[in-house]
Design a protein around this motif. Structure first.
Motif: not given
Length: 306
Positions: A46-47, A56-63
């Motif tokens: 969710s963040f 997983p390398d395509q997942i970026t932090p979004y806060g």
């Protein structure tokens, strides 16, 4: 000199210990694997921002951006929250008391109680998809049972129960309550059968009428059943999906927005947004935990009082 008899070691044999460990360990492992692990992963996702493609390398932090979008940008979020709360209130204030009333009446062993019990429990045996199809025929504007009986509205038009945004939520809630009342009835019947008959006899001797006997003597004894029914009611109301999907025929109709529908649309829809859908799932989890936690806290707090 007294001879002490040897004490045999108490406990289960190794074979029984293994059996108990398997009986407890396998369900615990299943719950951790299929319930809590996905819940924790959803909280983490969710963040983040992820379209579901790639590793997983395509997942970026979004806060907390997903939560900000839900609260301030998405026009369907707050109507969905409102509709979920309305669904919960209808279950608590209507379906649950109705099921309890059915249970109390049938528990009095009236004539034909087995037939009534089977008829009221029948909706629970049906799948939610089939219930939606049955009620869709009842609500049909052209040949449905209700419009056949009541005719047309003030404007001389047939009532579109599922297409009118002012009516469709309440129409679907009737479907859901029809099933939920039978479910609650069976749970309360199980609890009423376990009540000690001497409690009723003592209340009658003290001069209590049927109303006072139930709410002052029987109902407090049903506290464990009440906890189970509360948990079931909250879960059933917040995870509602099948009836809305069947009656909407795919895309959710205006007036039927629910968090479960929005989660499915964002995770499995054409525009996949795993992070945003996970944020909505966390919101749904919190909504389900709040009433359960408050009720359990109040219940155990009363038990601890001298």
């Amino acid at each position: 000199m007294a001879v002490q008899s040897p004490r045999r070691a108490r406990g289960l044999p190794p074979r029984d210990r293994l059996l108990v460990a398997l009986m407890l360990g396998i369900p615990l492992l299943a719950v951790l694997t299929f319930v809590w692990l996905p819940a924790l992963l959803s909280m983490v996702l969710s963040f983040t921002r992820w379209n579901g493609i790639g590793g997983p390398d395509q997942i970026t932090p979004y806060g907390v951006e997903n939560y900000r979008i839900a609260a301030t940008v998405d026009p369907q979020f707050w109507p969905a929250v409102q509709h979920n709360i309305v669904w919960l209130l209808v279950f608590v204030c209507f379906a649950t008391p109705l099921g309890m009333l059915f249970a109390v009446i049938i528990d009095r062993n009236i004539q034909g109680s087995r037939i009534y019990q089977s008829a009221l429990f029948l909706p629970v045996m049906l799948s939610l998809a089939l219930i939606g199809i049955i009620w869709e025929l009842i609500y049909s504007p052209n040949y449905g049972l209700i419009n056949t009986i009541i005719g047309r509205n003030r404007d001389n038009n047939l009532v579109n129960w599922l297409g009118d945004p002012d009516l469709n939520l309440w129409a679907v809630l009737v479907e859901a309550s029809w099933r939920q009342a039978g479910y609650v009835m069976i749970l309360y019947l199980a609890g009423l059968k376990a009540v000690d008959p001497s409690l009723r006899e003592a209340a009658l001797i003290d001069g209590s009428n049927a109303w006072q006997t139930f709410f002052r003597v029987i109902f407090p004894v049903l506290k464990p059943i009440n906890v189970v029914i509360l948990v079931v009611t909250v879960i059933e109301s917040l995870r509602a999906y099948d009836l809305v999907y069947v009656n909407s025929h795919g895309p959710v109709l205006p007036g039927l927005e629910l968090l479960s529908i929005l989660i499915t649309q964002n995770i499995l829809g054409e525009q996949t947004r795993i992070g945003y859908g996970s944020a909505l799932g966390v919101v749904l989890l919190l909504l389900s935990l709040i009433p359960i936690s408050v009720f359990l806290y109040q219940t155990f707090r009363r038990e601890e009082r001298p």
